[in-house]
Design an enzyme around this catalytic site. Structure first.
Site, PDB file in Angstrom:
ATOM      1  N   SER A   1       5.664  11.003 -35.167  1.00 53.94           N
ATOM      2  CA  SER A   1       4.548  11.207 -34.238  1.00 53.94           C
ATOM      3  C   SER A   1       4.487  12.690 -33.893  1.00 53.94           C
ATOM      4  O   SER A   1       5.498  13.405 -34.011  1.00 53.94           O
ATOM      5  CB  SER A   1       4.814  10.406 -32.951  1.00 53.94           C
ATOM      6  OG  SER A   1       3.951  10.803 -31.912  1.00 53.94           O
TER       7      SER A   1
ATOM      8  N   TYR B   1       9.851   7.103 -25.797  1.00 55.18           N
ATOM      9  CA  TYR B   1       9.100   7.313 -27.045  1.00 55.18           C
ATOM     10  C   TYR B   1       9.373   8.699 -27.609  1.00 55.18           C
ATOM     11  O   TYR B   1       9.653   8.868 -28.791  1.00 55.18           O
ATOM     12  CB  TYR B   1       7.616   7.119 -26.743  1.00 55.18           C
ATOM     13  CG  TYR B   1       6.701   7.103 -27.950  1.00 55.18           C
ATOM     14  CD1 TYR B   1       6.450   5.914 -28.632  1.00 55.18           C
ATOM     15  CD2 TYR B   1       6.065   8.262 -28.394  1.00 55.18           C
ATOM     16  CE1 TYR B   1       5.596   5.881 -29.722  1.00 55.18           C
ATOM     17  CE2 TYR B   1       5.214   8.241 -29.486  1.00 55.18           C
ATOM     18  CZ  TYR B   1       4.976   7.043 -30.141  1.00 55.18           C
ATOM     19  OH  TYR B   1       4.124   7.019 -31.225  1.00 55.18           O
TER      20      TYR B   1
HETATM   21  P1  NAD Z   1       0.307  -1.084 -33.569  1.00 54.99           P
HETATM   22  O1  NAD Z   1       0.640  -1.565 -32.191  1.00 54.99           O
HETATM   23  O2  NAD Z   1      -1.078  -1.231 -34.073  1.00 54.99           O
HETATM   24  O3  NAD Z   1       1.294  -1.750 -34.624  1.00 54.99           O
HETATM   25  C1  NAD Z   1       2.657  -1.886 -34.350  1.00 54.99           C
HETATM   26  C2  NAD Z   1       3.263  -2.802 -35.383  1.00 54.99           C
HETATM   27  O4  NAD Z   1       4.662  -2.945 -35.091  1.00 54.99           O
HETATM   28  C3  NAD Z   1       2.677  -4.207 -35.384  1.00 54.99           C
HETATM   29  O5  NAD Z   1       2.651  -4.712 -36.698  1.00 54.99           O
HETATM   30  C4  NAD Z   1       3.679  -4.985 -34.533  1.00 54.99           C
HETATM   31  O6  NAD Z   1       3.685  -6.379 -34.791  1.00 54.99           O
HETATM   32  C5  NAD Z   1       4.960  -4.321 -34.986  1.00 54.99           C
HETATM   33  N1  NAD Z   1       6.055  -4.514 -34.047  1.00 54.99           N
HETATM   34  C6  NAD Z   1       6.033  -4.305 -32.691  1.00 54.99           C
HETATM   35  N2  NAD Z   1       7.229  -4.613 -32.170  1.00 54.99           N
HETATM   36  C7  NAD Z   1       8.017  -5.022 -33.204  1.00 54.99           C
HETATM   37  C8  NAD Z   1       9.355  -5.480 -33.307  1.00 54.99           C
HETATM   38  N3  NAD Z   1      10.151  -5.585 -32.222  1.00 54.99           N
HETATM   39  N4  NAD Z   1       9.826  -5.823 -34.525  1.00 54.99           N
HETATM   40  C9  NAD Z   1       9.032  -5.739 -35.627  1.00 54.99           C
HETATM   41  N5  NAD Z   1       7.764  -5.310 -35.587  1.00 54.99           N
HETATM   42  C10 NAD Z   1       7.268  -4.963 -34.391  1.00 54.99           C
HETATM   43  O7  NAD Z   1       0.770   0.437 -33.582  1.00 54.99           O
HETATM   44  P2  NAD Z   1       0.373   1.690 -34.489  1.00 54.99           P
HETATM   45  O8  NAD Z   1      -0.448   2.595 -33.645  1.00 54.99           O
HETATM   46  O9  NAD Z   1      -0.120   1.271 -35.822  1.00 54.99           O
HETATM   47  O10 NAD Z   1       1.808   2.381 -34.601  1.00 54.99           O
HETATM   48  C11 NAD Z   1       2.587   2.353 -35.774  1.00 54.99           C
HETATM   49  C12 NAD Z   1       3.561   3.506 -35.723  1.00 54.99           C
HETATM   50  O11 NAD Z   1       2.830   4.721 -35.650  1.00 54.99           O
HETATM   51  C13 NAD Z   1       4.502   3.496 -34.511  1.00 54.99           C
HETATM   52  O12 NAD Z   1       5.794   3.909 -34.905  1.00 54.99           O
HETATM   53  C14 NAD Z   1       3.871   4.522 -33.600  1.00 54.99           C
HETATM   54  O13 NAD Z   1       4.808   5.108 -32.738  1.00 54.99           O
HETATM   55  C15 NAD Z   1       3.353   5.513 -34.615  1.00 54.99           C
HETATM   56  N6  NAD Z   1       2.305   6.393 -34.100  1.00 54.99           N
HETATM   57  C16 NAD Z   1       1.134   5.896 -33.646  1.00 54.99           C
HETATM   58  C17 NAD Z   1       0.175   6.762 -33.168  1.00 54.99           C
HETATM   59  C18 NAD Z   1      -1.142   6.288 -32.645  1.00 54.99           C
HETATM   60  O14 NAD Z   1      -1.870   7.107 -32.084  1.00 54.99           O
HETATM   61  N7  NAD Z   1      -1.508   5.027 -32.827  1.00 54.99           N
HETATM   62  C19 NAD Z   1       0.422   8.144 -33.147  1.00 54.99           C
HETATM   63  C20 NAD Z   1       1.629   8.616 -33.618  1.00 54.99           C
HETATM   64  C21 NAD Z   1       2.567   7.732 -34.095  1.00 54.99           C
END
Ligand code: NAD
Length: 252
Positions: free
Chosen positions: A134, A147
């Protein structure tokens, strides 16, 4: 279809960024192992669209569940550590159990999947480990202590693994998105409204997009494309990188 014959495990791929990465890797021929939570019927529809992908609903905060998932998945050629969650709160009010869960999921799970995936990759003489970090692996924001700590940690784990595996045909890199419009971002809006005493529109424009010089959200598909590139032969010397895709946020 340069990934035909390769098996890719994408954690947290029932939603958001992980799902987009799984789609992009599948489009290049990879066999997909999905992981994450979700309604069984909805996930079954995803599995069908992804060439009868297998699915593990392992809770990655639980080490024994990770071990069972990895044993069942078989040899993994492309490991995408992507599952993550967020909690927004001042440190003094931050629930300790949330801290533990975020460190377990956003950081420790990647250590466990990697340690279990590496023997197959080494034997095959080829592998890709891609960690969704991130912008918060490079800079901090208030109220996101667990985080930010986990994401800075995964940036360090990425570099360590990259060095350890550099002569085994395995590259290890992090992708560091800014704000991507997914449920993870949408769900933190109410808590951010409370923590900062702002309206929904103010949170979107003055907190989230304020960070991104392009004033637009990153699309999950953009991250899928980058993950595909990191799997290409042309990326064989991209190793230990932390690749920002944040509209310029961390350039400031
Ligand atoms: P999201 O909430 O859409 O998806 C999260 C996924 O993780 C889902 O499939 C969920 O079922 C799964 N998950 C949650 N808890 C879990 C657990 N205990 N065990 C197994 N699976 C689990 O989130 P996203 O935005 O797609 O985020 C994905 C990654 O990207 C994360 O690591 C997040 O930190 C990172 N990220 C997101 C953003 C953003 O702006 N959305 C920015 C930077 C980094």
């Amino acid at each position: 279809m340069f990934l035909k014959g390769k098996r890719a495990l994408v954690t947290g791929s029932t939603s958001g960024i992980g799902l987009a990465v799984a789609r992009a890797l599948h489009a290049e021929g990879a066999e997909i192992v999905l992981n994450g939570f979700g309604d069984a019927e909805e996930v079954a529809a995803l599995q069908a669209k992804l060439g009868d992908a297998t699915w593990s609903d392992a809770d990655l905060t639980d080490v024994s569940a990770i071990e069972a998932m990895m044993a069942k998945a078989g040899g993994i050629d492309i490991l995408v550590n992507n599952a993550g969650m967020q909690h927004v709160s001042p440190v003094a009010d931050f629930p300790p159990a949330k801290w533990d869960a975020i460190i377990a999921l956003n950081l420790s799970a990647a250590f466990h999947t990697a340690r279990l995936a590496i023997p197959h990759m080494k034997a095959a003489g080829w592998g890709r480990i891609i960690n969704t970090a991130s912008a918060h692996s490079l800079v901090a924001s208030p109220f996101k202590s667990a985080y930010v700590a986990a994401k800075h940690g995964i940036a360090g784990l990425t570099k360590t693994l990259a060095l350890e595996l550099a002569q085994d045909g395995i590259t290890v890199n992090a992708i560091s998105p800014g704000y991507v419009w997914t449920p993870l971002v949408e769900n933190q809006i109410p808590d951010t409204m409370a923590a900062r005493n702002l309206s929904r529109d103010e949170v979107i424009n003055d907190v989230l997009l304020a960070k991104q010089p392009t004033k637009s959200f990153v699309q999950p598909e953009d991250i899928g494309e980058l993950a595909v590139f990191l799997c290409r032969d042309a990326a064989r010397n991209v190793n230990g990188a932390n690749w920002s895709i944040d509209g310029g946020w961390t350039a400031e």
